[in-house]
Design an enzyme around this catalytic site. Structure first.
Site, PDB file in Angstrom:
ATOM      1  N   HIS A 119     -28.238  36.607 -27.988  1.00  0.00           N
ATOM      2  CA  HIS A 119     -26.990  37.211 -27.487  1.00  0.00           C
ATOM      3  C   HIS A 119     -26.389  38.207 -28.468  1.00  0.00           C
ATOM      4  CE1 HIS A 119     -26.304  33.746 -24.388  1.00  0.00           C
ATOM      5  NE2 HIS A 119     -27.224  34.614 -24.016  1.00  0.00           N
TER       6      HIS A 119
ATOM      7  N   HIS B 147     -35.139  34.167 -18.522  1.00  0.00           N
ATOM      8  CA  HIS B 147     -34.967  33.731 -17.137  1.00  0.00           C
ATOM      9  C   HIS B 147     -36.306  33.454 -16.448  1.00  0.00           C
ATOM     10  CE1 HIS B 147     -30.486  34.393 -16.455  1.00  0.00           C
ATOM     11  NE2 HIS B 147     -30.713  34.435 -17.752  1.00  0.00           N
TER      12      HIS B 147
HETATM   13  C1  HEM Z   1     -28.171  28.871 -24.317  1.00  0.00           C
HETATM   14  C2  HEM Z   1     -28.040  29.069 -23.039  1.00  0.00           C
HETATM   15  C3  HEM Z   1     -27.814  30.403 -22.432  1.00  0.00           C
HETATM   16  C4  HEM Z   1     -26.875  30.716 -21.516  1.00  0.00           C
HETATM   17  C5  HEM Z   1     -25.878  29.759 -20.894  1.00  0.00           C
HETATM   18  C6  HEM Z   1     -26.978  32.121 -21.241  1.00  0.00           C
HETATM   19  C7  HEM Z   1     -26.229  32.819 -20.336  1.00  0.00           C
HETATM   20  C8  HEM Z   1     -26.097  34.181 -20.318  1.00  0.00           C
HETATM   21  C9  HEM Z   1     -25.151  34.921 -19.537  1.00  0.00           C
HETATM   22  C10 HEM Z   1     -24.163  34.318 -18.538  1.00  0.00           C
HETATM   23  C11 HEM Z   1     -25.283  36.222 -19.841  1.00  0.00           C
HETATM   24  C12 HEM Z   1     -24.463  37.396 -19.291  1.00  0.00           C
HETATM   25  C13 HEM Z   1     -25.212  38.051 -18.179  1.00  0.00           C
HETATM   26  C14 HEM Z   1     -24.440  39.225 -17.638  1.00  0.00           C
HETATM   27  O1  HEM Z   1     -24.021  40.098 -18.413  1.00  0.00           O
HETATM   28  O2  HEM Z   1     -24.258  39.272 -16.437  1.00  0.00           O
HETATM   29  C15 HEM Z   1     -26.319  36.311 -20.814  1.00  0.00           C
HETATM   30  C16 HEM Z   1     -26.744  37.484 -21.392  1.00  0.00           C
HETATM   31  C17 HEM Z   1     -27.865  37.566 -22.167  1.00  0.00           C
HETATM   32  N1  HEM Z   1     -28.733  36.547 -22.464  1.00  0.00           N
HETATM   33 FE1  HEM Z   1     -28.346  34.598 -22.260  1.00  0.00          FE
HETATM   34  N2  HEM Z   1     -27.983  32.636 -21.991  1.00  0.00           N
HETATM   35  C18 HEM Z   1     -28.532  31.626 -22.737  1.00  0.00           C
HETATM   36  C19 HEM Z   1     -29.609  31.726 -23.577  1.00  0.00           C
HETATM   37  C20 HEM Z   1     -30.341  32.868 -23.759  1.00  0.00           C
HETATM   38  C21 HEM Z   1     -31.610  32.955 -24.406  1.00  0.00           C
HETATM   39  C22 HEM Z   1     -32.380  31.748 -24.932  1.00  0.00           C
HETATM   40  C23 HEM Z   1     -31.979  34.257 -24.412  1.00  0.00           C
HETATM   41  C24 HEM Z   1     -33.224  34.900 -24.912  1.00  0.00           C
HETATM   42  C25 HEM Z   1     -34.049  34.355 -25.777  1.00  0.00           C
HETATM   43  C26 HEM Z   1     -30.900  35.000 -23.792  1.00  0.00           C
HETATM   44  C27 HEM Z   1     -30.839  36.366 -23.687  1.00  0.00           C
HETATM   45  C28 HEM Z   1     -29.740  37.048 -23.219  1.00  0.00           C
HETATM   46  C29 HEM Z   1     -29.501  38.465 -23.446  1.00  0.00           C
HETATM   47  C30 HEM Z   1     -30.369  39.398 -24.271  1.00  0.00           C
HETATM   48  C31 HEM Z   1     -28.325  38.783 -22.777  1.00  0.00           C
HETATM   49  C32 HEM Z   1     -27.632  40.150 -22.722  1.00  0.00           C
HETATM   50  C33 HEM Z   1     -28.052  40.822 -21.441  1.00  0.00           C
HETATM   51  C34 HEM Z   1     -27.408  42.182 -21.227  1.00  0.00           C
HETATM   52  O3  HEM Z   1     -26.384  42.484 -21.851  1.00  0.00           O
HETATM   53  O4  HEM Z   1     -27.942  42.939 -20.394  1.00  0.00           O
HETATM   54  N3  HEM Z   1     -29.952  34.127 -23.380  1.00  0.00           N
HETATM   55  N4  HEM Z   1     -26.805  35.065 -21.074  1.00  0.00           N
END
Ligand code: HEM
Length: 386
Positions: free
Chosen positions: A300, A179
């Site tokens: 993820h 982010h």
């Molecule tokens: C491809 C497009 C991506 C979208 C649309 C996206 C969107 C999201 C969303 C909506 C969540 C859930 C947040 C919540 O629990 O409130 C999430 C979680 C997460 N995202 Fe992404 N994300 C993307 C790519 C990435 C990338 C590139 C990374 C890191 C390199 C990343 C790392 C994470 C991690 C580690 C979580 C888990 C967070 C947690 O459980 O606390 N995401 N993402």
């Protein structure tokens, strides 16, 4: 004793430490990866015990009986006992991973730990006035991963991060990286890994991230007492640590980023409702290919969106996406948290990469390492060296 002799002494300790590796008692290890100068040996510990939940995660017991000691010539001394834990990677696989590493000339993309001596070495180095030399930099340049980029300062930052980081906090920290860096726009040359996230926590897409910033605030306070550290560096290194403590690759991180003084443009992060072509376009605007989109989405695997153990960084994300390639959106929704993940598995080109990473975890780790490095160098304003 100058810094080189000090480190040579450390090397001696490492080289004679293989007997320690056989000790029946848990060995305490400072998880400090090191690559300073060209001739400095590194004592490296490979460990792979993955506890199934946060409660069981024990900073000391974590390292029991899994040690690899190496020197810079990559002549590995290994002493890894069979490990029967219920983690996703058992002792046998650890050994496989190690021999794989032995045969590899690439330091990057493997799980690497410094041996315990380094913690006590840091104060010695400090007292001898050792300074990390940050390589010459220019604004908005991208760097390639390198063996030599973990400097003494990075080591100190990693040490402080390890005092507060747990597997439970890791997903949030890794999300924080995306982010901050994910606001980058290649054409406009705006946004990127510049610490601006600390001004953007009120944005709807950043809900929940203030907790992760708070965790890192403590680290920043401690490191700032020794030398000033930018938010951008801190977040980039913390993400690498988060991946590592959850069982992922060790990702060296160049430091020397300057912080932005204001917010980045909004609306640059992908939405979870995006389909594959919107995701590809969004990542392309940041300079990332389809393959990099897919491999980074593998982040993820951490967190609670349904991709295996929420505290283990592995290729479950891809395996689980593959298990349900033809499920309807509603079926998938109950299995997998994000529509954007599902969208990837429905795109031919993305699916090709999902299959590759589902089949080959090491390939995932290597490609993730490279893409992560690119991500944390996106749009970075590097401090000028004196
Ligand atoms: C491809 C497009 C991506 C979208 C649309 C996206 C969107 C999201 C969303 C909506 C969540 C859930 C947040 C919540 O629990 O409130 C999430 C979680 C997460 N995202 Fe992404 N994300 C993307 C790519 C990435 C990338 C590139 C990374 C890191 C390199 C990343 C790392 C994470 C991690 C580690 C979580 C888990 C967070 C947690 O459980 O606390 N995401 N993402």
């Amino acid at each position: 004793m100058d810094m080189v002799s000090t480190l040579a002494a450390v090397r001696c300790c490492f080289n004679s430490s293989s007997s320690v590796a056989h000790a029946a008692v848990p060995v305490k290890i400072a998880r400090v990866p090191l690559s300073i100068g060209s001739n400095i040996s590194t004592g490296v510990v490979e460990t792979a015990e993955e506890d199934d939940d946060e409660e069981k995660y024990d900073r000391d017991g974590w390292f029991e009986n899994q040690i690899v000691v190496a020197d810079t010539n990559k002549k590995w001394r290994t002493s890894i006992n069979e490990h029967s834990g219920g983690g996703k990677r058992g002792g046998g696989e650890v050994n496989d991973a190690c021999s794989d590493y032995v045969n590899s000339s690439v330091f990057n993309g493997r799980r690497v730990f410094m041996y315990s001596m380094l913690t006590s070495t840091i104060p010695i180095l400090l007292s001898h006035g050792a300074h990390a030399s940050i390589p010459p930099t220019s604004p908005l340049t991208e760097r390639q991963p390198s063996q030599q980029i973990d400097t003494f300062q990075t080591l100190t930052i990693r040490t402080e991060i390890r005092k507060v980081l747990t597997k439970l906090k890791s997903a949030g920290i890794l999300r924080l990286v995306f982010h901050d860096a994910g606001t980058f726009d290649l054409k406009e040359k705006k946004g990127g890994m510049n610490g601006s996230i600390i001004y953007e926590l009120e944005r709807p897409e950043n809900v929940g991230l203030s907790k992760s910033v708070k965790v890192l605030e403590k680290v920043k306070d401690e490191v700032d007492k020794l030398f000033p550290v930018s938010w951008a560096d801190l977040i980039a290194v913390a993400g690498s640590e988060a991946v590592f403590i959850c069982g992922g690759p060790f990702i060296p991180v160049q430091i020397g980023r300057d912080d932005a003084r204001s917010t980045d443009p909004s609306g640059k992060l992908p939405l979870e409702s995006f389909d594959a072509s919107a995701l590809k376009k969004c990542f392309m605007e940041k300079g990332f290919s389809t393959q990099e989109l897919v491999v980074l989405s593998g982040a993820h695997t951490l967190g609670t969106k349904g991709f295996g153990n929420p505290f283990v960084f592995d290729n479950s994300y891809f395996k689980i996406l593959l298990e349900k390639p033809s499920a309807s959106p509603s079926e998938m929704l109950s299995m997998i948290g994000l529509p954007s993940d599902r969208a990837l598995s429905m795109d031919e080109n993305c699916l090709r990469w999902i299959k590759i990473y589902a089949d080959d975890q090491m390939r995932f780790f290597d490609d993730f390492t490279n893409a992560y490095t690119k991500l944390v160098n996106s749009g970075t304003l590097w401090k000028k060296t004196e």
